[in-house]
Design a protein around this motif. Structure first.
Motif, PDB file in Angstrom:
ATOM      1  N   GLU A  89      83.041  43.512  63.480  1.00 62.02           N
ATOM      2  CA  GLU A  89      83.067  42.454  62.469  1.00 62.02           C
ATOM      3  C   GLU A  89      84.389  41.687  62.456  1.00 62.02           C
ATOM      4  N   ASP A  90      85.387  42.195  63.133  1.00 63.24           N
ATOM      5  CA  ASP A  90      86.674  41.499  63.221  1.00 63.24           C
ATOM      6  C   ASP A  90      86.678  40.437  64.324  1.00 63.24           C
ATOM      7  N   SER A  91      85.605  40.377  65.099  1.00 67.78           N
ATOM      8  CA  SER A  91      85.524  39.381  66.165  1.00 67.78           C
ATOM      9  C   SER A  91      85.545  37.979  65.567  1.00 67.78           C
ATOM     10  N   ALA A  92      86.468  37.158  66.050  1.00 69.27           N
ATOM     11  CA  ALA A  92      86.635  35.817  65.492  1.00 69.27           C
ATOM     12  C   ALA A  92      87.706  35.090  66.306  1.00 69.27           C
ATOM     13  N   ILE A  93      87.860  33.818  66.025  1.00 71.90           N
ATOM     14  CA  ILE A  93      89.033  33.100  66.510  1.00 71.90           C
ATOM     15  C   ILE A  93      90.101  33.227  65.425  1.00 71.90           C
ATOM     16  N   TYR A  94      91.266  33.661  65.822  1.00 75.00           N
ATOM     17  CA  TYR A  94      92.367  33.857  64.890  1.00 75.00           C
ATOM     18  C   TYR A  94      93.358  32.703  65.046  1.00 75.00           C
ATOM     19  N   TYR A  95      93.710  32.111  63.913  1.00 70.17           N
ATOM     20  CA  TYR A  95      94.608  30.972  63.886  1.00 70.17           C
ATOM     21  C   TYR A  95      95.879  31.310  63.113  1.00 70.17           C
ATOM     22  N   CYS A  96      96.956  30.736  63.560  1.00 68.09           N
ATOM     23  CA  CYS A  96      98.224  30.793  62.861  1.00 68.09           C
ATOM     24  C   CYS A  96      98.455  29.443  62.192  1.00 68.09           C
ATOM     25  N   LEU A 110      94.738  32.599  49.888  1.00 67.84           N
ATOM     26  CA  LEU A 110      93.570  32.554  49.006  1.00 67.84           C
ATOM     27  C   LEU A 110      93.056  31.143  48.771  1.00 67.84           C
ATOM     28  N   LEU A 111      93.939  30.152  48.813  1.00 68.60           N
ATOM     29  CA  LEU A 111      93.546  28.794  48.453  1.00 68.60           C
ATOM     30  C   LEU A 111      93.570  27.832  49.633  1.00 68.60           C
ATOM     31  N   HIS A 112      93.561  28.365  50.842  1.00 61.42           N
ATOM     32  CA  HIS A 112      93.700  27.523  52.027  1.00 61.42           C
ATOM     33  C   HIS A 112      92.607  26.462  52.102  1.00 61.42           C
ATOM     34  N   SER A 113      91.440  26.753  51.556  1.00 61.76           N
ATOM     35  CA  SER A 113      90.325  25.814  51.684  1.00 61.76           C
ATOM     36  C   SER A 113      90.527  24.544  50.863  1.00 61.76           C
ATOM     37  N   ILE A 114      91.409  24.605  49.869  1.00 63.26           N
ATOM     38  CA  ILE A 114      91.675  23.410  49.066  1.00 63.26           C
ATOM     39  C   ILE A 114      93.067  22.856  49.301  1.00 63.26           C
ATOM     40  N   LEU A 115      93.807  23.484  50.191  1.00 60.82           N
ATOM     41  CA  LEU A 115      95.136  23.004  50.546  1.00 60.82           C
ATOM     42  C   LEU A 115      95.072  22.269  51.872  1.00 60.82           C
ATOM     43  N   SER A 116      96.011  21.410  52.089  1.00 59.35           N
ATOM     44  CA  SER A 116      96.122  20.745  53.383  1.00 59.35           C
ATOM     45  C   SER A 116      97.312  21.361  54.104  1.00 59.35           C
ATOM     46  N   ILE A 117      97.069  22.509  54.733  1.00 58.37           N
ATOM     47  CA  ILE A 117      98.149  23.208  55.418  1.00 58.37           C
ATOM     48  C   ILE A 117      98.621  22.377  56.599  1.00 58.37           C
ATOM     49  N   HIS A 118      99.932  22.222  56.709  1.00 55.51           N
ATOM     50  CA  HIS A 118     100.483  21.196  57.584  1.00 55.51           C
ATOM     51  C   HIS A 118     100.293  21.471  59.068  1.00 55.51           C
ATOM     52  N   SER A 119     100.560  22.689  59.504  1.00 55.56           N
ATOM     53  CA  SER A 119     100.576  22.969  60.948  1.00 55.56           C
ATOM     54  C   SER A 119      99.631  24.111  61.292  1.00 55.56           C
ATOM     55  N   TRP A 120      98.872  23.925  62.349  1.00 52.79           N
ATOM     56  CA  TRP A 120      97.929  24.933  62.839  1.00 52.79           C
ATOM     57  C   TRP A 120      98.082  25.095  64.341  1.00 52.79           C
ATOM     58  N   GLY A 121      97.868  26.313  64.786  1.00 52.21           N
ATOM     59  CA  GLY A 121      97.774  26.540  66.212  1.00 52.21           C
ATOM     60  C   GLY A 121      96.359  26.304  66.702  1.00 52.21           C
ATOM     61  N   GLN A 122      96.182  26.510  67.992  1.00 49.72           N
ATOM     62  CA  GLN A 122      94.876  26.239  68.600  1.00 49.72           C
ATOM     63  C   GLN A 122      93.925  27.423  68.503  1.00 49.72           C
ATOM     64  N   GLY A 123      94.458  28.577  68.148  1.00 49.02           N
ATOM     65  CA  GLY A 123      93.634  29.768  67.975  1.00 49.02           C
ATOM     66  C   GLY A 123      93.617  30.657  69.198  1.00 49.02           C
ATOM     67  N   THR A 124      93.361  31.929  68.947  1.00 49.55           N
ATOM     68  CA  THR A 124      93.187  32.899  70.028  1.00 49.55           C
ATOM     69  C   THR A 124      91.970  33.760  69.679  1.00 49.55           C
ATOM     70  N   ARG A 125      91.112  33.994  70.658  1.00 48.49           N
ATOM     71  CA  ARG A 125      89.847  34.666  70.385  1.00 48.49           C
ATOM     72  C   ARG A 125      90.001  36.171  70.496  1.00 48.49           C
ATOM     73  N   VAL A 126      89.477  36.857  69.508  1.00 45.74           N
ATOM     74  CA  VAL A 126      89.411  38.324  69.513  1.00 45.74           C
ATOM     75  C   VAL A 126      87.945  38.728  69.526  1.00 45.74           C
ATOM     76  N   THR A 127      87.593  39.548  70.504  1.00 48.99           N
ATOM     77  CA  THR A 127      86.223  40.050  70.601  1.00 48.99           C
ATOM     78  C   THR A 127      86.285  41.578  70.603  1.00 48.99           C
ATOM     79  N   VAL A 128      85.577  42.176  69.664  1.00 47.89           N
ATOM     80  CA  VAL A 128      85.562  43.628  69.545  1.00 47.89           C
ATOM     81  C   VAL A 128      84.169  44.119  69.905  1.00 47.89           C
ATOM     82  N   SER A 129      84.092  44.937  70.920  1.00 45.46           N
ATOM     83  CA  SER A 129      82.801  45.461  71.350  1.00 45.46           C
ATOM     84  C   SER A 129      82.528  46.804  70.690  1.00 45.46           C
ATOM     85  N   SER A 130      81.260  47.048  70.458  1.00 48.21           N
ATOM     86  CA  SER A 130      80.876  48.308  69.786  1.00 48.21           C
ATOM     87  C   SER A 130      80.641  49.434  70.780  1.00 48.21           C
TER      88      SER A 130
END
Length: 130
Positions: A89-96, A110-130
């Motif tokens: 369930e931790d499989s996702a793209i992780y962003y800084c 907690l409030l990132h969805s209503i904030l305009s956070i200034h800087s984002w990275g491109q993300g790194t993918r995490v895949t966890v196999s069962s």
């Protein structure tokens, strides 16, 4: 202009660990509130852990006693996310992300969805196999 680059994602078996890195250029991360977020397929962006560096240390958005731990390295101008005991369930793209105007890590995470956070990275993918 602050630029963020994530690295460290990959494929890992359940129960394994990964360390994600967020390296900054164009600014000093210690002057920002920095957060890790993730987005799984079909799900909304979720705040994982956020940190604001202070003169006496750091303030965190959570207790840092769970499976995930955020930390910083001033010399490398980087923030890390240690992922332990990973689950599928931790499989996702992780962003800084980082913002100087946000001064509380709980607010960022907690409030990132209503904030305009200034800087984002491109993300790194995490895949966890069962």
């Amino acid at each position: 202009q602050l630029q963020l680059v994530e690295s460290g994602g990959g494929l890992v078996q359940a129960g394994g660990s990964l360390t994600l890195s967020c390296t900054a250029s164009g600014g000093v991360l210690r002057d920002y509130t920095v957060g890790w977020f993730r987005q799984a397929p079909g799900k909304e962006l979720e705040g994982v852990s956020c940190v604001t560096f202070t003169d006496s240390g750091a303030d965190y958005s959570d207790s840092q006693k769970g499976r995930f731990t955020i930390s910083g390295d001033n010399a490398k101008n980087a923030v890390y996310l240690q992922l332990n005991d990973l689950e599928p369930e931790d499989s996702a793209i992780y962003y800084c992300a980082a913002d100087r105007a946000i001064t509380a890590p709980q607010v960022m995470c907690l409030l990132h969805s209503i904030l305009s956070i200034h800087s984002w990275g491109q993300g790194t993918r995490v895949t966890v196999s069962s």
